[in-house]
Scaffold this motif. Structure first.
Motif, PDB file in Angstrom:
ATOM      1  N   LEU A 153       4.755 -11.390 -14.194  1.00  0.00           N
ATOM      2  CA  LEU A 153       4.338 -12.482 -15.069  1.00  0.00           C
ATOM      3  C   LEU A 153       2.910 -12.305 -15.556  1.00  0.00           C
ATOM      4  CD1 LEU A 153       5.922 -15.532 -13.193  1.00  0.00           C
ATOM      5  CD2 LEU A 153       6.722 -14.466 -15.322  1.00  0.00           C
ATOM      6  N   ASN A 154       2.020 -11.886 -14.687  1.00  0.00           N
ATOM      7  CA  ASN A 154       0.630 -11.659 -15.112  1.00  0.00           C
ATOM      8  C   ASN A 154       0.536 -10.529 -16.132  1.00  0.00           C
ATOM      9  OD1 ASN A 154      -0.822 -13.678 -13.694  1.00  0.00           O
ATOM     10  ND2 ASN A 154      -0.670 -12.507 -11.810  1.00  0.00           N
ATOM     11  N   SER A 155       1.444  -9.572 -16.049  1.00  0.00           N
ATOM     12  CA  SER A 155       1.413  -8.453 -17.002  1.00  0.00           C
ATOM     13  C   SER A 155       1.787  -8.894 -18.413  1.00  0.00           C
ATOM     14  CB  SER A 155       2.354  -7.333 -16.546  1.00  0.00           C
ATOM     15  OG  SER A 155       3.714  -7.727 -16.678  1.00  0.00           O
ATOM     16  N   LEU A 156       2.430 -10.073 -18.537  1.00  0.00           N
ATOM     17  CA  LEU A 156       2.801 -10.581 -19.856  1.00  0.00           C
ATOM     18  C   LEU A 156       1.600 -11.115 -20.632  1.00  0.00           C
ATOM     19  CD1 LEU A 156       6.078 -12.530 -18.968  1.00  0.00           C
ATOM     20  CD2 LEU A 156       5.888 -10.235 -19.969  1.00  0.00           C
ATOM     21  N   ARG A 157       0.512 -11.390 -19.926  1.00  0.00           N
ATOM     22  CA  ARG A 157      -0.709 -11.928 -20.542  1.00  0.00           C
ATOM     23  C   ARG A 157      -0.399 -13.195 -21.373  1.00  0.00           C
ATOM     24  NH1 ARG A 157      -2.254  -8.721 -17.310  1.00  0.00           N
ATOM     25  NH2 ARG A 157      -3.812  -7.070 -17.617  1.00  0.00           N
ATOM     26  N   LEU A 158       0.337 -14.109 -20.772  1.00  0.00           N
ATOM     27  CA  LEU A 158       0.668 -15.352 -21.456  1.00  0.00           C
ATOM     28  C   LEU A 158      -0.599 -16.174 -21.656  1.00  0.00           C
ATOM     29  CD1 LEU A 158       3.904 -16.201 -19.447  1.00  0.00           C
ATOM     30  CD2 LEU A 158       3.792 -15.441 -21.836  1.00  0.00           C
ATOM     31  N   PRO A 159      -0.778 -16.807 -22.809  1.00  0.00           N
ATOM     32  CA  PRO A 159      -2.034 -17.533 -23.093  1.00  0.00           C
ATOM     33  C   PRO A 159      -2.263 -18.693 -22.126  1.00  0.00           C
ATOM     34  CG  PRO A 159      -0.753 -17.200 -25.104  1.00  0.00           C
ATOM     35  CD  PRO A 159       0.137 -16.808 -23.975  1.00  0.00           C
ATOM     36  N   GLY A 160      -3.474 -18.762 -21.591  1.00  0.00           N
ATOM     37  CA  GLY A 160      -3.911 -19.932 -20.846  1.00  0.00           C
ATOM     38  C   GLY A 160      -3.312 -20.126 -19.477  1.00  0.00           C
ATOM     39  N   GLU A 171       0.966 -14.949  -6.289  1.00  0.00           N
ATOM     40  CA  GLU A 171       2.090 -14.795  -5.371  1.00  0.00           C
ATOM     41  C   GLU A 171       2.002 -15.883  -4.306  1.00  0.00           C
ATOM     42  OE1 GLU A 171       3.574 -11.756  -1.846  1.00  0.00           O
ATOM     43  OE2 GLU A 171       2.015 -11.114  -3.250  1.00  0.00           O
ATOM     44  N   ALA A 172       3.116 -16.566  -4.041  1.00  0.00           N
ATOM     45  CA  ALA A 172       3.086 -17.702  -3.122  1.00  0.00           C
ATOM     46  C   ALA A 172       4.342 -17.746  -2.266  1.00  0.00           C
ATOM     47  CB  ALA A 172       2.958 -19.019  -3.898  1.00  0.00           C
ATOM     48  N   ALA A 173       4.188 -18.277  -1.060  1.00  0.00           N
ATOM     49  CA  ALA A 173       5.312 -18.579  -0.179  1.00  0.00           C
ATOM     50  C   ALA A 173       5.122 -20.003   0.322  1.00  0.00           C
ATOM     51  CB  ALA A 173       5.369 -17.600   0.985  1.00  0.00           C
ATOM     52  N   PHE A 174       6.206 -20.774   0.381  1.00  0.00           N
ATOM     53  CA  PHE A 174       6.094 -22.168   0.815  1.00  0.00           C
ATOM     54  C   PHE A 174       7.437 -22.634   1.383  1.00  0.00           C
ATOM     55  CE2 PHE A 174       7.164 -22.068  -3.693  1.00  0.00           C
ATOM     56  CZ  PHE A 174       8.182 -23.015  -3.836  1.00  0.00           C
ATOM     57  N   THR A 175       7.394 -23.744   2.098  1.00  0.00           N
ATOM     58  CA  THR A 175       8.588 -24.325   2.710  1.00  0.00           C
ATOM     59  C   THR A 175       8.732 -25.764   2.230  1.00  0.00           C
ATOM     60  OG1 THR A 175       8.282 -22.953   4.676  1.00  0.00           O
ATOM     61  CG2 THR A 175       9.758 -24.859   4.884  1.00  0.00           C
ATOM     62  N   PRO A 176       9.661 -26.039   1.306  1.00  0.00           N
ATOM     63  CA  PRO A 176       9.844 -27.421   0.841  1.00  0.00           C
ATOM     64  C   PRO A 176      10.300 -28.322   1.990  1.00  0.00           C
ATOM     65  CG  PRO A 176      10.944 -25.850  -0.624  1.00  0.00           C
ATOM     66  CD  PRO A 176      10.561 -25.105   0.603  1.00  0.00           C
ATOM     67  N   MET A 177       9.766 -29.527   2.028  1.00  0.00           N
ATOM     68  CA  MET A 177      10.158 -30.488   3.058  1.00  0.00           C
ATOM     69  C   MET A 177      11.448 -31.215   2.683  1.00  0.00           C
ATOM     70  SD  MET A 177       7.928 -29.974   5.328  1.00  0.00           S
ATOM     71  CE  MET A 177       8.232 -31.354   6.437  1.00  0.00           C
ATOM     72  N   PHE A 178      11.791 -31.250   1.395  1.00  0.00           N
ATOM     73  CA  PHE A 178      13.040 -31.851   0.944  1.00  0.00           C
ATOM     74  C   PHE A 178      13.429 -31.207  -0.371  1.00  0.00           C
ATOM     75  CE2 PHE A 178       9.563 -34.623  -0.480  1.00  0.00           C
ATOM     76  CZ  PHE A 178       9.785 -34.695  -1.843  1.00  0.00           C
ATOM     77  N   SER A 179      14.554 -31.630  -0.957  1.00  0.00           N
ATOM     78  CA  SER A 179      15.103 -31.087  -2.186  1.00  0.00           C
ATOM     79  C   SER A 179      15.581 -29.653  -1.953  1.00  0.00           C
ATOM     80  CB  SER A 179      14.075 -31.189  -3.326  1.00  0.00           C
ATOM     81  OG  SER A 179      14.687 -30.997  -4.576  1.00  0.00           O
ATOM     82  N   VAL A 199      10.014 -20.398 -20.401  1.00  0.00           N
ATOM     83  CA  VAL A 199      11.060 -19.527 -20.930  1.00  0.00           C
ATOM     84  C   VAL A 199      10.767 -18.077 -20.560  1.00  0.00           C
ATOM     85  CG1 VAL A 199      12.087 -18.605 -23.053  1.00  0.00           C
ATOM     86  CG2 VAL A 199      11.744 -21.076 -22.787  1.00  0.00           C
ATOM     87  N   ALA A 200       9.504 -17.652 -20.712  1.00  0.00           N
ATOM     88  CA  ALA A 200       9.133 -16.289 -20.330  1.00  0.00           C
ATOM     89  C   ALA A 200       9.374 -16.049 -18.839  1.00  0.00           C
ATOM     90  CB  ALA A 200       7.668 -16.033 -20.678  1.00  0.00           C
ATOM     91  N   MET A 201       9.136 -17.048 -18.022  1.00  0.00           N
ATOM     92  CA  MET A 201       9.377 -16.921 -16.584  1.00  0.00           C
ATOM     93  C   MET A 201      10.865 -16.747 -16.290  1.00  0.00           C
ATOM     94  SD  MET A 201       6.707 -19.804 -15.163  1.00  0.00           S
ATOM     95  CE  MET A 201       6.997 -19.456 -13.420  1.00  0.00           C
ATOM     96  N   MET A 202      11.708 -17.552 -16.944  1.00  0.00           N
ATOM     97  CA  MET A 202      13.148 -17.439 -16.711  1.00  0.00           C
ATOM     98  C   MET A 202      13.684 -16.096 -17.191  1.00  0.00           C
ATOM     99  SD  MET A 202      14.639 -21.300 -17.320  1.00  0.00           S
ATOM    100  CE  MET A 202      13.787 -21.657 -18.853  1.00  0.00           C
ATOM    101  N   VAL A 203      13.204 -15.634 -18.337  1.00  0.00           N
ATOM    102  CA  VAL A 203      13.612 -14.321 -18.842  1.00  0.00           C
ATOM    103  C   VAL A 203      13.217 -13.230 -17.849  1.00  0.00           C
ATOM    104  CG1 VAL A 203      13.115 -12.586 -20.611  1.00  0.00           C
ATOM    105  CG2 VAL A 203      13.618 -14.953 -21.278  1.00  0.00           C
ATOM    106  N   THR A 204      12.018 -13.317 -17.318  1.00  0.00           N
ATOM    107  CA  THR A 204      11.532 -12.316 -16.367  1.00  0.00           C
ATOM    108  C   THR A 204      12.332 -12.346 -15.068  1.00  0.00           C
ATOM    109  OG1 THR A 204       9.307 -12.504 -17.296  1.00  0.00           O
ATOM    110  CG2 THR A 204       9.493 -11.505 -15.114  1.00  0.00           C
ATOM    111  N   VAL A 205      12.634 -13.539 -14.573  1.00  0.00           N
ATOM    112  CA  VAL A 205      13.436 -13.647 -13.345  1.00  0.00           C
ATOM    113  C   VAL A 205      14.820 -13.043 -13.574  1.00  0.00           C
ATOM    114  CG1 VAL A 205      14.568 -15.261 -11.770  1.00  0.00           C
ATOM    115  CG2 VAL A 205      12.190 -15.632 -12.430  1.00  0.00           C
ATOM    116  N   ARG A 206      15.429 -13.320 -14.718  1.00  0.00           N
ATOM    117  CA  ARG A 206      16.745 -12.737 -15.016  1.00  0.00           C
ATOM    118  C   ARG A 206      16.669 -11.212 -15.066  1.00  0.00           C
ATOM    119  NH1 ARG A 206      21.320 -14.530 -14.267  1.00  0.00           N
ATOM    120  NH2 ARG A 206      21.551 -16.176 -15.820  1.00  0.00           N
TER     121      ARG A 206
END
Length: 448
Positions: free
Chosen positions: A326-333, A338-346, A373-380
């Motif tokens: 994602l950082n390589s896309l140089r998206l504006p602004g 990189e993150a790891a987390f544990t949701p408490m719900f949902s 949209v760029a994030m979803m495209v990249t994940v796919r």
């Protein structure tokens, strides 16, 4: 003796004039509750706030009480319905009896007290402070809301809730449904305007296809509409309400703010931020929400159950490659950590997931919807069919949540087809231009 008496009268008159002048010049202070035993409210500046903007509720109390005086009044509100000194609309209006007769409170999604999670409400009850009945509007049709208005016996309904500027945030659709109900029941409707917390200049994202109308998007407006609730109310009542009420419009009044300018983000107003809902803790959350909120329609956690909803995004199948890509896309602004987390719900409650944290580095150039949209495209591209769309099992016509949120099936199909983000975004340019032209007719505050 006569001269001394005359001098005495002149002196008293002078003191009285000075006293009245001082009182009129001082900021108005409204006492909380229905009687003087409940204490005196503080001025906003005494609490450390320096408001540059007067919200609609303050303008109503200072200048437009004629809209409610001598009438049976109801109000649609939640914890965001406060004056700049944090005093509740409900407490203040209840304290104006008998001049103003507040007889009903109506709660939206998350409830009047704001305690319910997404997709929930608090039900109906009696407000323990004012003893005024609270009616639950969440999940009710305009026809059912019209019946609620009639049951409550209201002559006029006020609307005062802080929106966040994204089409799929449901408070504006509570307002739309209530306006339709007001048109059907002959109830006057007054919108007390508040700032769009992410500014009123940027207009971004696809425009909803009416075939995909739902409670996360009733009418064809842009995903980031760049309008205030008062401006939206004018647009809705003129163009869309009559289409659903047999040609009837609500008897609508909008009480504009004073001092708000379209370039302002919420911090620029000087007003205190009150969480509009349980997963909208900060202004920064609202900045990313028009884009990151789309991940509710995917199998990626949108960060619910963490202290940074919509800024933390993750799933068990993601890994450290995502942030780098994602950082390589140089998206504006925007930048990604990189993150790891544990949701408490949902989604993935109690399970550690990997993904990214979203950092907005320049609000003016950041486009949250293009970014999502760029994030979803990249994940796919990186993770293939591990990335999936969430399905609404109760909807056999439009079962994909992402379609409801983007307002059509085009984004989903384009991502699945492997199209690049720039091509997907270009696909809504014409409809967005048409919406901008329509929107311009209903703006209460000039565009610089």
């Amino acid at each position: 003796m006569r001269r001394e008496f005359d001098a005495y009268v002149v002196a008293l008159t002078t003191v009285a004039v000075v006293a009245v002048t001082v009182l009129l010049a001082a900021p108005r202070v409204f006492t909380a509750g229905g009687d003087s035993m409940r204490g005196t409210a503080f001025r906003a500046d005494e609490l450390g706030f320096r408001p540059r903007v007067k919200p609609g509720i303050q303008v109503l109390l200072e200048q437009r009480l004629d809209l409610v005086r001598g009438k049976r009044v109801g109000i649609i509100t939640n914890p965001t319905g406060v004056l700049p000194n944090l005093e509740s609309d409900v407490d203040v209006l209840a304290g104006l009896r008998p001049d103003v007769d507040l007889v009903a409170i109506f709660g939206p999604e998350h409830g009047f007290r704001g305690t319910a999670q997404a997709g929930g409400s608090e039900g109906s009850f009696q407000d323990p402070v004012t003893r005024i009945p609270v009616y639950d509007l969440y999940g009710k049709s305009p026809q059912q809301i019209a019946t609620v208005f009639q049951t409550a016996g209201v002559d006029v309904v006020l609307f005062d809730i802080q929106d966040v500027g994204a089409r799929f945030y449901t408070y504006i659709w509570t307002m739309a449904d209530a306006m339709e109900a007001a048109a059907l029941s002959g109830t006057a409707f007054v919108v007390l305007d508040r700032p769009n917390p992410i500014g009123g200049l940027a207009v971004q994202g696809p425009v909803l296809d009416p075939a995909f109308s739902s409670f996360v998007g009733r009418y064809p407006i842009a995903q980031r509409h760049g309008m205030t609730t008062g401006e939206l109310a004018l647009l809705f009542n003129d163009r869309f309400v009559p289409q659903r009420t047999g040609g009837r419009r609500a008897e609508l009044s909008v009480v504009p703010m004073e001092g708000w300018q379209r370039w302002m983000y919420y911090e620029d107003t000087g007003l205190p931020w009150v969480m509009p809902s349980v997963n909208m803790p900060t202004v920064e959350t609202s900045v990313v929400y028009p884009g990151s909120g789309l991940f509710e329609g995917t199998n990626i956690s949108e960060g619910r159950g963490t202290t940074k909803p919509f800024q933390l995004l993750g799933a068990p199948y993601l890994d450290r490659r995502l942030a780098s890509a994602l950082n390589s896309l140089r998206l504006p602004g925007v930048a990604f950590r990189e993150a790891a987390f544990t949701p408490m719900f949902s989604k993935y409650a109690g399970q550690m997931v990997h993904g990214v944290e979203v950092y907005v580095t320049d609000r003016r150039s950041y486009d949250p919807i293009r970014t999502a949209v760029a994030m979803m495209v990249t994940v796919r591209q990186l993770y293939g069919t591990a990335f999936r769309w969430e399905v609404d099992l109760g909807d056999s016509v439009h079962p994909y949540w992402i379609d409801k949120m983007t307002g059509s099936d085009r984004v989903r199909k384009a991502v699945d087809a492997g199209k690049v983000a720039e091509e997907i975004v270009a696909g809504w340019s014409e409809e967005l231009a048409a919406f901008r032209a329509l929107r311009s007719r209903y703006l209460l505050y000039p565009e610089d």
